[in-house]
Structures are given as C-alpha cells and as structure tokens.
Design an enzyme around this catalytic site. Structure first.
Site, short mmCIF file in Angstrom:
data_model
loop_
_atom_site.label_atom_id
_atom_site.label_comp_id
_atom_site.label_asym_id
_atom_site.label_seq_id
_atom_site.Cartn_x
_atom_site.Cartn_y
_atom_site.Cartn_z
N GLU A 60 17.27 -5.59 86.66
CA GLU A 60 18.10 -4.42 86.94
C GLU A 60 19.31 -4.48 86.02
O GLU A 60 19.92 -5.54 85.89
CB GLU A 60 18.58 -4.38 88.39
CG GLU A 60 19.21 -3.04 88.73
CD GLU A 60 19.75 -2.94 90.16
OE1 GLU A 60 20.13 -3.96 90.75
OE2 GLU A 60 19.81 -1.81 90.66
N ALA B 18 23.97 -11.15 93.46
CA ALA B 18 22.59 -11.42 93.87
C ALA B 18 21.76 -10.21 93.46
O ALA B 18 22.30 -9.16 93.14
CB ALA B 18 22.51 -11.64 95.37
N MET B 19 20.44 -10.38 93.47
CA MET B 19 19.55 -9.28 93.04
C MET B 19 18.32 -9.23 93.92
O MET B 19 17.65 -10.23 94.13
CB MET B 19 19.19 -9.52 91.56
CG MET B 19 18.18 -8.52 91.03
SD MET B 19 18.83 -6.82 91.09
CE MET B 19 17.31 -5.91 91.37
N GLU B 20 18.04 -8.01 94.41
CA GLU B 20 17.04 -7.82 95.47
C GLU B 20 15.60 -7.74 94.99
O GLU B 20 14.78 -7.07 95.64
CB GLU B 20 17.38 -6.54 96.22
CG GLU B 20 17.18 -5.21 95.43
CD GLU B 20 18.43 -4.71 94.74
OE1 GLU B 20 19.34 -5.52 94.48
OE2 GLU B 20 18.50 -3.49 94.44
N HIS C 200 22.40 -8.34 102.82
CA HIS C 200 22.44 -7.19 101.91
C HIS C 200 21.14 -7.12 101.09
O HIS C 200 20.47 -6.09 101.05
CB HIS C 200 23.65 -7.35 100.98
CG HIS C 200 23.77 -6.30 99.92
ND1 HIS C 200 24.73 -5.32 99.96
CD2 HIS C 200 23.06 -6.07 98.79
CE1 HIS C 200 24.61 -4.54 98.90
NE2 HIS C 200 23.60 -4.98 98.17
N GLU C 201 20.79 -8.24 100.47
CA GLU C 201 19.60 -8.24 99.61
C GLU C 201 18.34 -7.99 100.43
O GLU C 201 17.41 -7.33 99.98
CB GLU C 201 19.49 -9.57 98.86
CG GLU C 201 20.71 -9.91 97.99
CD GLU C 201 21.14 -8.78 97.07
OE1 GLU C 201 20.27 -8.02 96.60
OE2 GLU C 201 22.36 -8.65 96.83
ZN LIG Z 1 22.62 -4.26 96.49
#
Ligand SMILES: [Zn+2]
Length: 848
Positions: free
Chosen positions: A121, A254-256, A289-290
C-alpha cells in the site's frame, strides 16, 4: 499531462500466477507473472515500477510493448479485446526503501541478519510484480516464491503454503482481493500460535532477536479481537489464518495485508513484565485497528483512493470499540479523547486542510492523503457521531448488510451510508456529507441574547482563515431536552434562558461526552454557571472545558492570559484525562517564554505549583494495585516536576538511576524515560552517553529504545549533540524508520535546535533520496512546524520550503505549515506580555 484513465477500465484481471525468485545477496528479484483477464480495449496498460521487462506473451504469442516510467506503465497494443492471458518475464532490484519487497536488518548475538517483507500500500505492488495495481482490480493470486534459503528459515504469506518443490514455496490460491493487500515474508523467525473459537489460526511472528515472551501480549489481543469482530460484524473471518508479523524496518505503524498483517516492532511486541499501561493500550489498539480492516478494507475495499477515509476512519473507530469490549477496565475511549480528538481539532482548524474525502489521481498525491489527524482521527470522530446517532444495534445490522452486499468487491462512502440508512430511519448520508466533503469544523457560540438562549455556528480557525460561510449538520448532544438532535441552521434559539435554566436545574452544556466534532464558546453568564458546577462534571467534560479554552485562546477568540488562572483549578484532579488536557495547555505556555529567562523561571514555578501535590501523592515508583488513573497520571506530573527543576524530583530520579545503573532496562517502564532524561540533562557525561548508545544498539525492546532516544536527544552538551546529528545518516545505529523521532528530539531541544535544523536543510536531498516517496515523508515538515514559534525560524522555514511548494505530495503540507507557524508567531507577539504577567500573578498568589 497525467493520464487519469484507470488501468482497470482497459483491462480487468481475474487471476495471477506470481513467481518470484529473490536473492538477498545480489539484491535482485527475478520474476514471471501471468495475468488472466479481460481486455476492454485494444490498447491496454499494466502497472510496473523500476522493472526491467524482458518479454511479454499474450496467449503464448510474443507481443510488442513499451514502458512508460512516468506513468508506472507497460503499454501494450493487443489489436483485439476479450479474454487474454499475459506472461511477463522481468527482473527488479531489491531496494532498502521500505516499499515493495524489501529487507529489514537486525542483529542476533552480534550476527547481522535480514528478514524480507513487503509493503504494497499504496502503489508499491507494481514494484514486485506487473499488475493492475488499483484497489478496484480485485483478482485471485497464486504465489510461488523461491529465495536464497538457509536451513531453519520460514516463509509466510496471505494464505497457507500448500507444497514445496525444488526450493519453490507454493501458496494456496487467495480469495478475490486487491493487489495492495498481497504480502509475504521470509527469514529466520520465531512464532507463537493459537486458534480462535471459530477455528481461525492466529499467529504472532518476529525475529529471534526478541525474547519469546514478547509475542504473548499480541497473540492474546489478536485472538480476542478476531473473536470480537466475528460477533460484532456477524460475518465470519474470511481466511484460514491471521498472522501478525513484526518487521524491524517499517515505515508506517502497521499494514492490514489480508491474513498477514505487518507491524513496526514497537506496535506488536512488548515485554509483558515491564511495559507501561499506555504502551500496552496503544499496541492493543493498533492490532485491533489492523484486524478491523480484515473485513472493512480487505473483504470490502474502497473503490478508489479518494475513499481511503472509508477504510481508515472506520478502522480507527473500531480499534476503540473492540478494545473497549475486550478490556473494559482500560476505559480506552479516554485515550481517544487525549490522542485522536486533540489531533483532529488542532489540524482541522488550519485553513487549507484537506477534507476527509479528497479527489486524487497520481501516486504522490495518494500518499499525501494519509493525514493521520484528518483521514484517521477526524474520520473516526465522524463515525463516532454516526454510531451515537444510530446506536450499536442499527450500526451492526447496517454493517452486516454492507458486508453481504459488497464482500470480495468494492464500495464507496455512499454505499456505507445507504446500508446504515436502511438499518435506521436516518438520512445518514445527508448528515455526514457536510462533515466528509468540507474541511474544517464549527465553533458553536452559545449566548443569552435578549433573554433567549441562542446557538450560532461558524467555521473555527486557528490562524488566518477565509470564512466562506460553511455550515455543518451538527449533532449537538445538549443536556437540555429543548436542544434539537441535529443543528442544521446557522443560528437557532432554544427559548427563554431563565425559564430553561430553572426547569432543567443545571448549567446548559453542549457536546456532552465530547463526541461531536465541534467546540463550544459559552458567553460569560453561561460559563460562570458551568464553573460553579465544575466539580460535579465528569472527567471528559473537564477535559473538554480545558481543550475548548486552549483552542479558543490559540484562535484569539479569547485571551490566552485568561486561561492561565483556570489551570490551578484542575491541578489535583485524580483523572489522567484531565491531567492530559491540563498539561497540554500548560505545555503550550512554553512558547511564550525565552529559554533561560526570568519568564521561564516563573513558568517553571507554575509547573511546580501544579504538580507538587500529585507528585507527593503518587510517588516515583508504581505501587502494587494502584488504579489505572494513577498509573497514567504519574508520567504527566513527574514530567512537570522535572521541567520545574523541583529539587526533590531531580534528586529522586537521580537516586533511582544510581540504584539501577547496572540494569537500566529494568527500571519501571512508566517512569524510565524521566529517570534517564534527568540523568542526561543534569548529571550527564560522555560515559553515560556511550552507555546509553550501546544499550540502544543492543536492546530489542522498542519502548526502552524510545526512552533512550528521548534521553539522549535532550542532552545539553554540544559535542554529544553533534555526535547524534552525525549519526542521522548511519542506518546501523539510527534506522530510517526512527530518524524522524531522533530529528524531532534534537530540534525540540533548545540547545540542539540549530544543529538539527541545519542538518535537514543541508541534507534535504539525502533525506528525499532515502525516505522520499514514502507516505511518512511529509511528516518531517510537520514535526519541524510543531516546534517553531519565532519570527526568525518562520523566515528561515519559508526561505527553505517555499521553493519546494511544487513538490508532488508536499504542496498542501508546506502551505499549511507556513500558516501554522505564522499564526503561532503572531500569537506569541501579541499575547506574550499578558501571558507571562498572568503566570507571575498566579505564582505569587499561590505562594501566599
Ligand atoms: Zn488502517
């Protein structure tokens, strides 16, 4: 001219076979990607970046192509439309940019190691494999990966591995998903695994530089978060596993990625035996959140990047909903009030700020959308307003419908409003569009005019702002029954004030709970009434009073000096949120004093007055069984006491340091930073400096690292400052992911400011080459802005950044930041004398 046709309009991919051979030694990627899909036009484009394309076959036949690097494109003239399968052979470099496929560097027992991970992303999948790299272009993926594998190494990806042949790892076919969510990682990892009630495998992965127990907290939170979401969304987790992986080098937080979420180490791993409560809360909310994104973002994805808010605002709200449900004793919504709320109110008050929904096309602009105060914090506040209006039952029913309708597909904001609207009888879209499409927010002035209780809305600005007559549909949350739910007009009258006051029997208040995105300015009569009852107000309401005063003072709507006498009223409050708000206001007074001046001595005396009783009450070290509020309040008051140069506080910190000199990491994490900083500032020498640098290098504990950084950057020794700045470009000591914090630390130090400011101006090109093009890049300018408040720095800032106004992705940031510093400088000039006089007066009256 930029081409604004999305590639997906020309070619719709259905399935990818992605084969990658990655060599860490030669830093080279060799790849073969096949893409099956449907050409909608004869001339189509496929994304690539930094690739050397060797050949392209269309249905087995060689086709001619050109590459267009300015558009990240491969252009192909197929001469036909319809179904087609491309086979693309290419090579690409493995770079250290923390984007695409990239190495993370770390050491175990003195041995240098690498962990390969991915960050796709927003538009970086195109650096890993040729693709239609747009969120709408959902497809299925078969990943096959080979690498210079050593015994004991593992590889993980979105889906489970199904087989291994000739050194190639083959992964199960994914569900339909967007390219930016594809992920994999390999290296020498450790992991801990568990299973949810519904049978989803949950795992936490990290390097072996960490103690195994550092994985436990995340594993527990991840498991319970997924169980919570499966119930709340009434939609099963869509994949067989949910891996959480800590990468030693990571640009964002962080990255989902679907099924393989990646994190900064600081946001996943922690020592369960010595980590501050607020750090645990932060890590838990990042994980939640992730994991909220696994449905909202991954299962249903925004159609285009202009609806990024749909992903981020929602996940930002859900992280609090989830953690509040699984750890109710934490009262985690209080953290929302002390972090997201002030961030949103501050930034959104500057003219020129982006709206939550923004139209974008080119990649640099897309990256600049990630304004955490707006797309995350303000957006979350918008959704908190929606949640309050709908209630949880209607929200959940609406979400279930939204997932049913759009799963494995894409959606827009309108789709969400429509799903939520059918689950309630509100026109959610009509209310929310005024918040979504317009930048800024209103101040509601409440006054008694000719006996009538009158409410009036107007856009609120800190600094110069052009009032264009914007209006909002405001959920008022008034505490009188006569208050309408939504204020749609510019001005409304609620009736005769005396009668209303009598029948309601309490002072009139708006935005009770502080969950709507506006501030309130009460007239003198109403304010006096509120103050007479302020002891009876809950903690959030007291925080809100302080917060609104601060903002009104910064905007010049009330005098800053008038806020000073109010502070002592809140000083002994047991609630940590009130202390957070109090010390935010008090901290803002620092800009009115010159370092080392008599005014600063007075301000230090005020800090001493504010903090003394609390320091005595709480003591330096955490007590067994103490309340969360006490734990969270202690850092605020110790910090204040040390700024005040309180002799007892300085001596206590020094004593703690001396007693723990041999094992500084084991100092209680809640107060460790104060002990270390106090030592460096007041008792520092080169030996201590070197000891802390060595500890920084060696410790795997991210929160200890952060404490050391805060301590070292506060040094007053010129040589030590020079040493730190000399290491900014030494990635062996200061990782690029941590550089901004090191820069900010020295910049905020009066003794170091010149050196840090000189560095960023002299080495801007290096910075741009190293972290430019990254979505965090613009924040180097934001943190600079947060520090500057003198006319000299303003002039230097303008001289340096104005020529860069046309840099893609930086334009808005530079414009806003100039405005922000300008308004701060003007405020200081105008109010300095009165503020310092008010401080002096308070200090002298308190002394009696
Ligand atoms: Zn997010």
């Amino acid at each position: 001219m930029a081409d604004t046709t999305h590639f997906y309009q020309l070619f719709e991919p259905e399935h990818y076979n992605v084969y990658l051979d990655i060599n860490r030694e030669t830093k080279k990627i060799t790849g073969k990607t096949t893409i099956a899909g449907e050409a909608k036009a004869e001339k189509i484009s496929i994304h690539q970046k930094y690739m050397n394309i060797e050949s392209i076959l269309a249905d087995g036949q060689k086709v001619a192509f050109t590459t267009d690097d300015s558009a990240d494109a491969i252009r192909i003239d197929l001469g036909k439309t319809g179904n087609v399968t491309f086979t693309i052979d290419y090579t690409a470099p493995l770079t250290d940019s923390m984007m695409g496929i990239y190495p993370s560097y770390y050491e175990v027992n003195g041995e240098k190691k690498q962990l390969i991970g991915t960050q796709f992303e927003t538009t970086f999948a195109r650096q890993a494999f040729p693709s239609i790299d747009e969120p709408e272009a959902k497809a299925t993926f078969d990943l096959a990966i080979k690498f210079d594998e050593k015994p004991g190494e593992t590889i993980i990806a979105n889906m489970p591995e199904v087989r291994q042949e000739a050194g190639v790892h083959y992964f199960d076919t994914t569900v339909k998903m967007s390219t930016y969510l594809v992920a994999f990682a390999f290296g020498d990892m450790q992991s801990k695994l568990t299973t949810t009630k519904s049978g989803v495998k949950v795992g936490v992965f990290g390097t072996k530089a960490h103690d195994a127990k550092e994985l436990d907290f995340a594993l527990d939170i991840a498991k319970r978060s997924i169980e919570f979401y499966e119930d709340f969304y009434q939609t099963p987790y869509p994949l067989p596993h949910s891996w959480q992986l800590a990468l030693p080098d990571f640009s964002a937080g962080a990255m989902e990625n679907w099924g393989l979420v990646t994190y900064r180490e600081a946001y996943l791993l922690l020592d369960p035996d010595n980590t501050a409560l607020d750090t645990k809360q932060l890590v838990a909310t990042v994980i939640a959140h992730e994991l909220a994104h696994q449905w909202f973002g991954d299962l249903v994805t925004m159609k285009w990047w202009d609806d990024l808010w749909l992903n981020e605002s929602f996940a930002n709200m859900m992280e609090y909903v989830a953690i509040d449900a699984i750890e109710p004793d934490w009262h985690v919504w209080e953290m929302f009030q002390t972090s997201d709320v002030p961030a949103a109110l501050q930034r959104d008050a500057t003219d020129g700020v982006q709206s939550v929904h923004v139209n974008v096309e080119n990649p640099a602009e897309i990256d600049s959308l990630f304004d955490s105060a707006i797309v995350y914090a303000k957006g979350a506040r918008m959704l908190v307003m929606v949640r309050a209006l709908l209630g949880d039952d209607a929200l959940r029913a609406g979400l279930k419908k939204y997932f049913e309708l759009h799963q494995y597909g894409n959606a827009t904001g309108a789709d969400l409003w429509s799903a939520l609207g059918t689950a309630s009888d509100l026109d959610v879209g009509a209310i929310m569009n005024s918040w979504l499409e317009q930048p800024g927010y209103p101040v509601v002035s409440v006054s008694v005019v000719d006996g009538q209780l009158t409410l009036s809305q107007q856009q609120f600005f800190v600094g110069e702002g052009q009032d264009t007559g914007r209006q909002w549909q405001i959920p008022l949350n008034g505490n009188y029954d006569e208050t309408p739910t939504i204020m749609t007009e510019k001005t409304i009258k609620l009736g005769n004030y005396e009668d209303l006051r009598q029948s309601n029997g309490k002072p009139f208040r708006l935005n009770v709970g502080n969950n709507s995105h506006f501030i309130v300015k009460y007239d003198e009569t109403l304010l006096k009434d509120i103050f007479a009852y302020s002891e009876m107000l809950d903690a959030i309401s007291q925080l809100q009073l302080l917060q609104d005063f601060r903002l009104l003072a910064e905007s010049g709507k009330i005098s800053y000096a008038s806020v000073v006498p109010i502070l002592t009223r809140f000083a002994n409050h047991p609630s940590s949120v009130v202390n957070a708000a109090l010390y935010q206001v008090a901290g803002n007074l620092k800009k009115f004093v010159t370092p080392g001046s008599d005014e600063e001595t007075q301000l230090q005396a005020l800090f001493n007055k504010l903090s003394t009783r609390q320091v005595t009450r709480l003591g330096w070290t955490p007590k067994a069984g103490e309340s969360n509020d006490d734990q969270l309040t202690r850092p605020y008051v110790l910090n204040a006491a040390l700024y005040a140069k309180n002799e007892e506080a300085v001596a206590s910190a020094h004593k703690l340091f001396t007693a723990n000199k041999a094992s500084l990491a084991t100092l209680p994490a809640d107060i460790r930073v104060f002990v270390l900083r106090n030592e460096v500032k007041n008792f520092g020498n080169d030996q201590l400096f070197d000891q802390l640098v060595a500890d920084y290098r060696q410790t795997p504990d991210a929160s200890y690292k952060a404490d050391i950084r805060a301590a070292l950057t506060s040094t007053t020794d010129d040589n030590q400052i020079a040493k730190i700045v000399d290491n900014y470009e030494n990635a062996d000591l200061i990782k690029p992911q941590d550089l901004r914090a090191w820069y900010r630390g020295v910049l905020a130090n009066d003794k170091g400011q010149q050196a840090a400011w000189d560095w960023i101006r002299n080495d801007w090109q290096w910075l741009e080459d190293t972290v430019g093009g990254d979505m965090e890049f613009a924040t180097f300018i934001t943190v600079t802005t947060a520090v500057f408040h003198t006319p000299e720095r303003l002039a230097e800032f303008k001289a340096f950044f104005e020529p860069k106004l046309n840099t893609p992705g930086l334009t808005r940031e530079i414009k806003m930041d100039i405005k922000t510093i300008e308004s701060r400088v003007a405020l200081v000039e105008k109010e300095k004398a009165a503020v310092n006089e008010a401080v002096k007066k308070i200090v002298s009256t308190c002394n009696k």
